[in-house]
Design a protein around this motif. Structure first.
Motif, PDB file in Angstrom:
ATOM      1  N   TRP A   1      -1.753 -22.570  -4.577  1.00  0.00           N
ATOM      2  CA  TRP A   1      -1.530 -22.113  -3.275  1.00  0.00           C
ATOM      3  C   TRP A   1      -1.869 -23.169  -2.062  1.00  0.00           C
ATOM      4  CZ3 TRP A   1       1.466 -18.478  -1.519  1.00  0.00           C
ATOM      5  CH2 TRP A   1       1.203 -17.929  -0.399  1.00  0.00           C
ATOM      6  N   ALA A   2      -2.732 -23.899  -2.282  1.00  0.00           N
ATOM      7  CA  ALA A   2      -3.205 -24.916  -1.397  1.00  0.00           C
ATOM      8  C   ALA A   2      -1.849 -25.880  -1.036  1.00  0.00           C
ATOM      9  CB  ALA A   2      -4.535 -25.559  -1.335  1.00  0.00           C
ATOM     10  N   VAL A   3      -1.528 -26.229  -2.197  1.00  0.00           N
ATOM     11  CA  VAL A   3      -0.332 -27.147  -2.260  1.00  0.00           C
ATOM     12  C   VAL A   3       0.912 -26.695  -1.688  1.00  0.00           C
ATOM     13  CG1 VAL A   3       1.452 -28.508  -3.876  1.00  0.00           C
ATOM     14  CG2 VAL A   3      -1.323 -28.570  -4.217  1.00  0.00           C
ATOM     15  N   CYS A   4       1.206 -25.629  -1.754  1.00  0.00           N
ATOM     16  CA  CYS A   4       2.253 -24.712  -1.301  1.00  0.00           C
ATOM     17  C   CYS A   4       1.931 -24.649   0.226  1.00  0.00           C
ATOM     18  CB  CYS A   4       2.341 -23.611  -2.082  1.00  0.00           C
ATOM     19  SG  CYS A   4       3.220 -23.856  -3.821  1.00  0.00           S
ATOM     20  N   VAL A   5       1.085 -24.185   0.477  1.00  0.00           N
ATOM     21  CA  VAL A   5       0.657 -24.064   2.179  1.00  0.00           C
ATOM     22  C   VAL A   5       0.800 -25.332   2.655  1.00  0.00           C
ATOM     23  CG1 VAL A   5      -1.174 -23.392   3.791  1.00  0.00           C
ATOM     24  CG2 VAL A   5      -0.652 -21.998   1.942  1.00  0.00           C
ATOM     25  N   LEU A   6       0.375 -26.612   2.246  1.00  0.00           N
ATOM     26  CA  LEU A   6       0.566 -27.944   2.814  1.00  0.00           C
ATOM     27  C   LEU A   6       1.779 -28.070   2.935  1.00  0.00           C
ATOM     28  CD1 LEU A   6      -2.519 -29.682   1.133  1.00  0.00           C
ATOM     29  CD2 LEU A   6      -2.300 -28.918   3.657  1.00  0.00           C
ATOM     30  N   ILE A   7       2.845 -27.900   1.903  1.00  0.00           N
ATOM     31  CA  ILE A   7       4.083 -28.160   1.852  1.00  0.00           C
ATOM     32  C   ILE A   7       4.852 -27.450   3.062  1.00  0.00           C
ATOM     33  CG2 ILE A   7       5.953 -27.978   0.589  1.00  0.00           C
ATOM     34  CD1 ILE A   7       4.485 -28.984  -1.930  1.00  0.00           C
ATOM     35  N   ALA A   8       4.492 -26.104   3.085  1.00  0.00           N
ATOM     36  CA  ALA A   8       5.211 -25.343   3.982  1.00  0.00           C
ATOM     37  C   ALA A   8       4.645 -25.734   5.326  1.00  0.00           C
ATOM     38  CB  ALA A   8       4.608 -23.813   4.009  1.00  0.00           C
ATOM     39  N   TYR A   9       3.448 -26.089   5.565  1.00  0.00           N
ATOM     40  CA  TYR A   9       2.926 -26.438   6.912  1.00  0.00           C
ATOM     41  C   TYR A   9       3.607 -27.742   7.252  1.00  0.00           C
ATOM     42  CZ  TYR A   9      -0.162 -28.271  10.441  1.00  0.00           C
ATOM     43  OH  TYR A   9      -0.476 -28.589  11.717  1.00  0.00           O
ATOM     44  N   GLY A  10       3.779 -28.718   6.210  1.00  0.00           N
ATOM     45  CA  GLY A  10       4.247 -30.056   6.640  1.00  0.00           C
ATOM     46  C   GLY A  10       5.789 -30.276   6.855  1.00  0.00           C
ATOM     47  N   LEU A  11       6.585 -29.652   5.962  1.00  0.00           N
ATOM     48  CA  LEU A  11       7.992 -29.524   5.873  1.00  0.00           C
ATOM     49  C   LEU A  11       8.674 -28.537   6.715  1.00  0.00           C
ATOM     50  CD1 LEU A  11       8.414 -30.458   1.940  1.00  0.00           C
ATOM     51  CD2 LEU A  11       8.374 -31.954   4.160  1.00  0.00           C
ATOM     52  N   ILE A  12       8.092 -27.271   6.743  1.00  0.00           N
ATOM     53  CA  ILE A  12       8.960 -26.389   7.277  1.00  0.00           C
ATOM     54  C   ILE A  12       8.527 -25.843   8.788  1.00  0.00           C
ATOM     55  CG2 ILE A  12       9.457 -23.786   6.993  1.00  0.00           C
ATOM     56  CD1 ILE A  12      10.312 -25.552   4.691  1.00  0.00           C
ATOM     57  N   THR A  13       7.248 -25.754   8.869  1.00  0.00           N
ATOM     58  CA  THR A  13       6.726 -25.591  10.368  1.00  0.00           C
ATOM     59  C   THR A  13       5.348 -26.305  10.774  1.00  0.00           C
ATOM     60  OG1 THR A  13       5.194 -23.642   9.626  1.00  0.00           O
ATOM     61  CG2 THR A  13       7.291 -22.836  10.385  1.00  0.00           C
ATOM     62  N   HIS A  14       5.024 -26.532  11.904  1.00  0.00           N
ATOM     63  CA  HIS A  14       3.817 -27.384  12.097  1.00  0.00           C
ATOM     64  C   HIS A  14       2.556 -26.508  12.803  1.00  0.00           C
ATOM     65  CE1 HIS A  14       5.849 -31.089  10.868  1.00  0.00           C
ATOM     66  NE2 HIS A  14       6.936 -30.557  11.947  1.00  0.00           N
ATOM     67  N   SER A  15       2.859 -25.194  12.645  1.00  0.00           N
ATOM     68  CA  SER A  15       1.758 -24.330  12.973  1.00  0.00           C
ATOM     69  C   SER A  15       1.576 -23.269  12.133  1.00  0.00           C
ATOM     70  CB  SER A  15       1.943 -23.583  14.505  1.00  0.00           C
ATOM     71  OG  SER A  15       3.120 -22.785  14.554  1.00  0.00           O
ATOM     72  N   TYR A  16       0.353 -22.895  11.885  1.00  0.00           N
ATOM     73  CA  TYR A  16       0.101 -21.878  10.987  1.00  0.00           C
ATOM     74  C   TYR A  16       0.511 -20.444  11.384  1.00  0.00           C
ATOM     75  CZ  TYR A  16      -1.396 -18.924   7.041  1.00  0.00           C
ATOM     76  OH  TYR A  16      -1.864 -18.187   6.073  1.00  0.00           O
ATOM     77  N   SER A  17       1.405 -19.701  10.688  1.00  0.00           N
ATOM     78  CA  SER A  17       1.905 -18.210  11.328  1.00  0.00           C
ATOM     79  C   SER A  17       2.059 -17.442   9.867  1.00  0.00           C
ATOM     80  CB  SER A  17       2.905 -18.346  12.252  1.00  0.00           C
ATOM     81  OG  SER A  17       3.961 -18.737  11.378  1.00  0.00           O
ATOM     82  N   GLN A  18       2.501 -16.176  10.082  1.00  0.00           N
ATOM     83  CA  GLN A  18       3.040 -15.378   9.219  1.00  0.00           C
ATOM     84  C   GLN A  18       4.169 -15.914   8.452  1.00  0.00           C
ATOM     85  OE1 GLN A  18       1.537 -12.813   7.697  1.00  0.00           O
ATOM     86  NE2 GLN A  18       2.964 -12.414   6.261  1.00  0.00           N
ATOM     87  N   ALA A  19       4.947 -16.335   9.374  1.00  0.00           N
ATOM     88  CA  ALA A  19       6.505 -17.037   8.758  1.00  0.00           C
ATOM     89  C   ALA A  19       5.929 -18.148   7.464  1.00  0.00           C
ATOM     90  CB  ALA A  19       7.204 -17.565   9.765  1.00  0.00           C
ATOM     91  N   ASN A  20       4.886 -18.861   8.012  1.00  0.00           N
ATOM     92  CA  ASN A  20       4.334 -20.235   7.419  1.00  0.00           C
ATOM     93  C   ASN A  20       3.985 -19.661   5.909  1.00  0.00           C
ATOM     94  OD1 ASN A  20       3.804 -22.706   6.399  1.00  0.00           O
ATOM     95  ND2 ASN A  20       2.103 -22.895   7.806  1.00  0.00           N
ATOM     96  N   SER A  21       3.297 -18.559   5.830  1.00  0.00           N
ATOM     97  CA  SER A  21       2.583 -18.060   4.662  1.00  0.00           C
ATOM     98  C   SER A  21       3.893 -17.455   3.774  1.00  0.00           C
ATOM     99  CB  SER A  21       1.716 -16.971   4.724  1.00  0.00           C
ATOM    100  OG  SER A  21       2.100 -15.862   5.284  1.00  0.00           O
ATOM    101  N   ASN A  22       4.878 -16.820   4.468  1.00  0.00           N
ATOM    102  CA  ASN A  22       6.161 -16.267   3.600  1.00  0.00           C
ATOM    103  C   ASN A  22       6.830 -17.677   3.166  1.00  0.00           C
ATOM    104  OD1 ASN A  22       5.888 -13.812   4.284  1.00  0.00           O
ATOM    105  ND2 ASN A  22       7.095 -13.862   6.206  1.00  0.00           N
ATOM    106  N   TRP A  23       6.935 -18.917   3.830  1.00  0.00           N
ATOM    107  CA  TRP A  23       7.439 -20.043   3.264  1.00  0.00           C
ATOM    108  C   TRP A  23       6.640 -20.476   2.106  1.00  0.00           C
ATOM    109  CZ3 TRP A  23      12.335 -21.508   3.633  1.00  0.00           C
ATOM    110  CH2 TRP A  23      13.090 -21.263   4.633  1.00  0.00           C
ATOM    111  N   ALA A  24       5.164 -20.461   2.235  1.00  0.00           N
ATOM    112  CA  ALA A  24       4.353 -20.934   1.336  1.00  0.00           C
ATOM    113  C   ALA A  24       4.524 -19.955  -0.160  1.00  0.00           C
ATOM    114  CB  ALA A  24       2.954 -20.780   1.538  1.00  0.00           C
ATOM    115  N   LEU A  25       4.975 -19.074   0.088  1.00  0.00           N
ATOM    116  CA  LEU A  25       4.921 -17.850  -1.189  1.00  0.00           C
ATOM    117  C   LEU A  25       6.600 -18.168  -1.874  1.00  0.00           C
ATOM    118  CD1 LEU A  25       4.072 -15.539  -2.722  1.00  0.00           C
ATOM    119  CD2 LEU A  25       5.328 -13.928  -1.378  1.00  0.00           C
ATOM    120  N   LEU A  26       7.310 -18.480  -0.879  1.00  0.00           N
ATOM    121  CA  LEU A  26       8.696 -18.958  -1.410  1.00  0.00           C
ATOM    122  C   LEU A  26       8.359 -20.334  -2.418  1.00  0.00           C
ATOM    123  CD1 LEU A  26      11.756 -18.466  -2.008  1.00  0.00           C
ATOM    124  CD2 LEU A  26      11.863 -19.609   0.145  1.00  0.00           C
ATOM    125  N   ILE A  27       7.748 -21.204  -1.634  1.00  0.00           N
ATOM    126  CA  ILE A  27       7.500 -22.630  -2.412  1.00  0.00           C
ATOM    127  C   ILE A  27       6.752 -22.334  -3.792  1.00  0.00           C
ATOM    128  CG2 ILE A  27       6.352 -24.685  -2.116  1.00  0.00           C
ATOM    129  CD1 ILE A  27       7.275 -24.435   0.848  1.00  0.00           C
TER     130      ILE A  27
END
Length: 155
Positions: free
Chosen positions: A56-82
């Motif tokens: 999960w930490a790897v996926c959150v980091l990927i979502a944070y770095g590649l998709i969005t640059h701020s943590y938000s609900q959308a970021n956690s949705n991307w992390a779940l998809l990743i």
């Protein structure tokens, strides 16, 4: 019967109460023909949760770095998809995710030994729903593993 003994068996859970009554469940994985300890034995909950936390930490980091640059609900949705894509691809091909490999775990199919992509897809869908993963049997397998006919073992 002493009140403390009755409360102790209740607090210890049904397994402890059944063992006090003389019922022997054996060790986790015995019904599946797995060894009690060492390689090929059922993965313990601590290792499984640790592997999940790493994944999960790897996926959150990927979502944070590649998709969005701020943590938000959308970021956690991307992390779940990743997480979903990573789990289906890695478990369906090599049998483990990066976190599972780090913790020395592997997912095996009960009948063939290797997890095919369709079985990995079913297992991951159920894992992402969370509830099936929280319902365990006496072998320590989550409902997602039981329905996908898989088992998570030590390597």
């Amino acid at each position: 019967m002493d009140k403390r003994q009755a409360v102790g068996s209740w607090l210890s859970g049904p397994r402890a109460a059944a063992e006090d009554a003389g019922v022997d469940f054996g060790y986790p994985g015995q019904q599946l023909g797995l060894p009690k300890e060492g390689p090929g034995s059922i993965a313990r909950p601590g290792r499984r949760l640790g592997a999940l936390a790493v994944d999960w930490a790897v996926c959150v980091l990927i979502a944070y770095g590649l998709i969005t640059h701020s943590y938000s609900q959308a970021n956690s949705n991307w992390a779940l998809l990743i997480f979903f894509v990573m789990s289906v691809l890695t478990v369906g091909t090599i049998g483990f995710t990066p976190g599972k490999r780090l913790f020395g775990l592997r997912v095996l199919a009960l009948d063939t030994g290797t997890v095919n992509p369709l079985r990995a897809l079913l297992r991951t869908v159920l894992l992402c729903l969370a509830i099936p993963a929280l319902i365990w049997d006496r072998d320590g397998r989550g409902l997602h593993d039981r329905l996908a006919r898989t088992v998570e073992v030590r390597i």
